[in-house]
Design a protein around this motif. Structure first.
Motif, PDB file in Angstrom:
ATOM      1  N   SER A  66       3.781  -3.856   3.917  1.00 18.80           N
ATOM      2  CA  SER A  66       4.985  -3.304   3.285  1.00 18.80           C
ATOM      3  C   SER A  66       5.191  -1.812   3.538  1.00 18.80           C
ATOM      4  O   SER A  66       6.179  -1.242   3.086  1.00 18.80           O
ATOM      5  CB  SER A  66       4.910  -3.537   1.766  1.00 18.80           C
ATOM      6  N   THR A  84       3.065   0.628   2.510  1.00 15.26           N
ATOM      7  CA  THR A  84       2.611   1.351   1.317  1.00 15.26           C
ATOM      8  C   THR A  84       2.186   2.774   1.633  1.00 15.26           C
ATOM      9  O   THR A  84       2.549   3.723   0.918  1.00 15.26           O
ATOM     10  CB  THR A  84       1.442   0.595   0.664  1.00 15.26           C
ATOM     11  N   CYS A  85       1.401   2.953   2.690  1.00 19.19           N
ATOM     12  CA  CYS A  85       0.828   4.270   2.982  1.00 19.19           C
ATOM     13  C   CYS A  85       1.741   5.171   3.808  1.00 19.19           C
ATOM     14  O   CYS A  85       1.409   6.330   4.059  1.00 19.19           O
ATOM     15  CB  CYS A  85      -0.509   4.113   3.702  1.00 19.19           C
ATOM     16  N   CYS A 142      -3.658   4.882   7.006  1.00 16.88           N
ATOM     17  CA  CYS A 142      -3.537   3.836   5.989  1.00 16.88           C
ATOM     18  C   CYS A 142      -4.908   3.531   5.382  1.00 16.88           C
ATOM     19  O   CYS A 142      -5.886   3.345   6.097  1.00 16.88           O
ATOM     20  CB  CYS A 142      -2.946   2.575   6.616  1.00 16.88           C
ATOM     21  N   CYS A 145      -5.224   0.965   3.074  1.00 13.07           N
ATOM     22  CA  CYS A 145      -5.156  -0.397   2.531  1.00 13.07           C
ATOM     23  C   CYS A 145      -6.191  -1.292   3.208  1.00 13.07           C
ATOM     24  O   CYS A 145      -6.320  -1.294   4.435  1.00 13.07           O
ATOM     25  CB  CYS A 145      -3.757  -0.987   2.737  1.00 13.07           C
TER      26      CYS A 145
END
Length: 305
Positions: free
Chosen positions: A120, A122-123, A107, A109
């Motif tokens: 959420s 995302t990655c 990740c 983020c």
């Protein structure tokens, strides 16, 4: 100084696991005393671990001051002190175990991007290579986790919804607290964990990792957090005072017993540290601890800032 471990497989094994980022303050003494007395009241072992993984926050010599402070307060641990910094191989093996189950992903983020919201994922759909160092997150489930606490009311959390996939290895290469504490508790065969209520929210993450790694879940008990007059937790991060430098050990123990609603005899104020500790060992009642998230600490233990 430590007493040998005669039988590590006995029923009750408790622990105190301070971070060496400063000296003992009233909040950390509460954690030490509550865990110590509950272990000894149940004829158990009380182990000491130094959680020294977060190297940027470590304070030189703090671990030695913590050990000296515990001895000054009459709390003697069993066996040798365990340092998390000596356990990197175990953490790496656990990462590989989770990776083999396809539970991890890289990740990129930042903390600012997440901003305290449930992650959420995302990655999770990206293919991030190894050209740079990323944080590593573990995939969570949507099933609710219910913590049946020994002090506080039951606590329910849906990891996927309330927290999201969480970090088990940081982008700076350091292993995350949740992974390390789960592995160390299992390694030390901890059966009971007595700690502050501020950690209740993170307990489901630890229970989840225990499940994913096939480890036994200890029993948890969370006592009220000691706060200042404005409701802020007493902590080293926010200028908590080294209470042993300004207060007598007997008075500290007496106030801690009062805070934990153990109703200590007033004549203990004139007793020795050993007498107060012995009274605590004989009279400790876990169910007396207030079922509250926080309580204001006695004024003499608050920061002078």
């Amino acid at each position: 100084m430590s007493r040998g471990l005669d039988n590590l497989k006995q029923q009750y094994i408790g622990r105190f696991a301070p971070s060496p980022t400063g000296s003992l303050h009233f909040g950390s003494i509460l954690a030490a005393l509550a865990s110590y007395l509950d272990a000894k009241r149940n004829n158990g072992l009380w182990l000491l671990r130094i959680d020294d993984l977060d190297t940027p926050r470590l304070e030189p010599g703090a671990d030695a001051r913590i050990l000296a402070g515990l001895e000054k307060l009459g709390m003697q641990w069993d066996g040798d002190v365990l340092y998390q910094s000596q356990r990197h191989e175990a953490y790496s093996d656990a990462i590989n175990q989770l990776k083999s189950k396809e539970l991890l992903y890289n990740c990129h983020c930042t903390r600012k991007l997440v901003a305290g919201k449930p992650y959420s994922g995302t990655c999770s759909q990206l293919s991030l290579g190894t050209e740079r160092q990323y944080a590593v997150r573990v995939k969570t489930e949507a099933e609710p986790c219910i913590l049946h606490d020994l002090i506080q009311p039951d606590f329910k959390q849906n990891l996927n919804k309330d927290v999201g996939d969480f970090i088990v290895k940081r982008s700076d290469g350091l292993y995350a607290y949740h992974l390390a504490v789960v592995l160390d508790d299992a390694y030390q065969q901890i059966s009971h964990i007595i700690r502050g209520a501020d950690l209740m929210d993170s307990t489901p993450r630890q229970i989840y990792l225990q499940k994913m790694l096939g480890l036994k879940t200890p029993l948890y008990a969370h006592f009220p957090v000691a706060t200042d007059l404005y409701g802020a937790k007493i902590s080293k991060q926010f200028g908590a005072i080294d209470v042993l430098s300004t207060n007598q050990p007997t008075a500290i123990l007496f106030n801690a017993l009062n805070f934990l609603n153990q109703k200590p005899d007033s004549n203990l104020l004139g007793a020795t540290v050993d007498d107060v500790i012995q009274w605590g060992r004989e009279n400790w009642i876990l169910s007396n601890v207030p079922k509250l998230p926080a309580i204001i600490a006695p004024e003499e233990f608050l920061s002078q800032k």
